[in-house]
Write an enzyme that holds these catalytic residues in place. Structure first.
Site, PDB file in Angstrom:
ATOM      1  N   THR A   1       1.013  -1.192   0.096  1.00 48.71           N
ATOM      2  CA  THR A   1       0.082   0.137  -0.044  1.00 48.71           C
ATOM      3  C   THR A   1       0.873   1.201   0.074  1.00 48.71           C
ATOM      4  OG1 THR A   1       0.035  -0.056   2.533  1.00 48.71           O
ATOM      5  CG2 THR A   1      -1.871  -0.961   1.280  1.00 48.71           C
TER       6      THR A   1
ATOM      7  N   GLY B 121      -2.111   7.197  -1.329  1.00 51.40           N
ATOM      8  CA  GLY B 121      -2.595   8.470  -1.510  1.00 51.40           C
ATOM      9  C   GLY B 121      -2.243   9.384  -2.632  1.00 51.40           C
TER      10      GLY B 121
HETATM   11  N1  ATP Z   1      -6.742  -1.576   1.426  1.00 54.47           N
HETATM   12  C1  ATP Z   1      -7.478  -0.975   0.718  1.00 54.47           C
HETATM   13  N2  ATP Z   1      -8.348  -1.686  -0.511  1.00 54.47           N
HETATM   14  C2  ATP Z   1      -8.978  -0.586  -1.365  1.00 54.47           C
HETATM   15  N3  ATP Z   1      -8.627   0.552  -1.566  1.00 54.47           N
HETATM   16  C3  ATP Z   1      -8.123   1.055  -0.705  1.00 54.47           C
HETATM   17  C4  ATP Z   1      -7.199   0.400   0.485  1.00 54.47           C
HETATM   18  N4  ATP Z   1      -6.301   1.189   1.072  1.00 54.47           N
HETATM   19  C5  ATP Z   1      -6.733   2.550   0.561  1.00 54.47           C
HETATM   20  N5  ATP Z   1      -7.528   2.369  -0.564  1.00 54.47           N
HETATM   21  C6  ATP Z   1      -8.022   3.396  -1.379  1.00 54.47           C
HETATM   22  O1  ATP Z   1      -6.714   4.266  -1.828  1.00 54.47           O
HETATM   23  C7  ATP Z   1      -6.772   5.524  -1.753  1.00 54.47           C
HETATM   24  C8  ATP Z   1      -6.084   6.269  -0.944  1.00 54.47           C
HETATM   25  O2  ATP Z   1      -6.454   6.361   0.454  1.00 54.47           O
HETATM   26  P1  ATP Z   1      -5.558   6.345   1.859  1.00 54.47           P
HETATM   27  O3  ATP Z   1      -6.558   6.492   2.803  1.00 54.47           O
HETATM   28  O4  ATP Z   1      -4.769   4.967   2.037  1.00 54.47           O
HETATM   29  O5  ATP Z   1      -4.704   7.583   1.553  1.00 54.47           O
HETATM   30  P2  ATP Z   1      -3.410   7.932   2.307  1.00 54.47           P
HETATM   31  O6  ATP Z   1      -3.395   7.324   3.793  1.00 54.47           O
HETATM   32  O7  ATP Z   1      -3.318   9.451   2.007  1.00 54.47           O
HETATM   33  O8  ATP Z   1      -2.109   7.067   1.557  1.00 54.47           O
HETATM   34  P3  ATP Z   1      -0.773   7.259   1.815  1.00 54.47           P
HETATM   35  O9  ATP Z   1      -0.585   6.153   3.018  1.00 54.47           O
HETATM   36  O10 ATP Z   1       0.194   6.600   0.471  1.00 54.47           O
HETATM   37  O11 ATP Z   1      -0.303   8.487   2.287  1.00 54.47           O
HETATM   38  C9  ATP Z   1      -8.394   5.815  -1.386  1.00 54.47           C
HETATM   39  O12 ATP Z   1      -9.114   5.870  -2.580  1.00 54.47           O
HETATM   40  C10 ATP Z   1      -8.941   4.670  -0.530  1.00 54.47           C
HETATM   41  O13 ATP Z   1     -10.083   4.324  -0.541  1.00 54.47           O
END
Ligand code: ATP
Ligand code: HMH
Length: 281
Positions: free
Chosen positions: A210, A214
């Protein structure tokens, strides 16, 4: 002769290639837009964490933005890791000077391993200078909590948080659901200043790969806006893009590996659109 939309990312470099500038360039390329970059900081980083951060000077950021502004006709831009108040101020000043519109602000604060990618004292600058210029702000749940000072633990508090963020001047906000508590669903909540709102839901994918979700999501929103999509249409494509990037895992590195930026286009080319994104109110 042909041309393609031109997009700028103002963000940090991730040596591990899964987040930051590198995720943005890959996403722009996959979605058929031309990537330009202004680097705010160089991070020494891999799938296990951030080892070091080397911020650029304000002047270094300014001269990158001036070089771009003097030559390119930007169709959209995206900000990611901005690190300091002075880099935020410089970014905002150049957005205004060049009249850049279609601005996606990903308010990056903390990396998955816990490293601070934004100084504490820069949060105020982000709220004051950059959010009023944003077409779409894309906080995750912890970032939204910091921006509005509320705890998000249910539907009502998420909506309240979104309203608070719009009150800071952004045109629309999408509070991403990656950090949500539902084990089966990843649901993003979109709210526009007109009062229009939408949920974008998908099955939660059970994966450790993952890193950079974001950045990738916000870059996809910017790419689609550059192509002329509305914010709602852009978020829909971004959700499809990240869903396939998470589903078709790569397993690179020993920690939280990068998402698969090539998956969305590869699926489209195979005629295999298995994303299952639901849009509802
Ligand atoms: N396990 C998952 N399964 C499906 N979609 C996911 C999953 N994790 C995150 N997403 C999707 O990925 C996108 C980014 O969301 P997230 O909340 O992870 O962002 P973030 O925390 O800013 O990411 P980062 O950790 O890179 O900063 C969103 O559209 C979210 O719905
Ligand atoms: C450079 C950079 N930007 C953003 C993130 C957040 O994923 C990261 N880990 N590294």
């Amino acid at each position: 002769m042909s041309t393609i939309p031109q997009v700028l990312t103002i963000a940090g470099s991730d040596s591990g290639g899964g987040a930051g500038i590198q995720a943005d360039i890959k996403t722009f390329q996959e979605l058929g837009v031309y990537a330009t970059t202004a680097i705010t900081a160089v991070t020494a980083q891999n799938t296990r964490g951030v080892d070091a951060i080397y911020p650029m000077t304000r002047e270094a950021v300014r001269s990158q933005l001036q070089a771009i502004g003097c030559d390119f006709q930007l169709n959209a831009l995206k900000t990611g890791m901005l690190f300091s108040a002075e880099i935020i101020e410089e970014t905002a000043r150049n957005i205004i000077e060049f009249g850049w519109t279609k601005v996606v602000v990903d308010p990056v604060m903390i990396a998955k391993g816990g490293a601070a990618l934004l100084q504490q004292e820069a949060i105020e600058a982000l709220k004051q200078h950059l959010l009023p210029l944003a077409t779409v702000v894309t906080p995750n749940i912890p970032e939204a909590e910091v921006l509005c000072g509320l705890v998000i633990n249910d539907e009502a508090s998420r909506r309240k948080a979104a309203e608070h963020i719009l009150a800071l001047g952004a045109e629309s906000v999408v509070i991403k659901g990656g950090h949500g508590t539902d084990p089966n669903k990843a649901e993003d909540f979109y709210l526009h200043r007109s009062g229009e709102f939408l949920f974008f839901g998908s099955a939660r994918i059970d994966t450790s790969q993952t890193h950079g979700t974001g950045c990738t999501f916000a870059a996809a929103v910017a790419a689609e806006l550059a192509k002329g999509a509305t914010a709602k249409e852009a978020i829909y494509v971004a959700k499809q893009f990240i869903q396939s990037a998470l589903k078709d895992e790569l397993h690179i590195g020993a920690g939280h590996g990068p998402t698969n930026h090539a998956a969305y286009k590869a699926r489209l080319q195979r005629g295999e659109e298995v994303y299952g994104i639901e849009v509802y109110q």
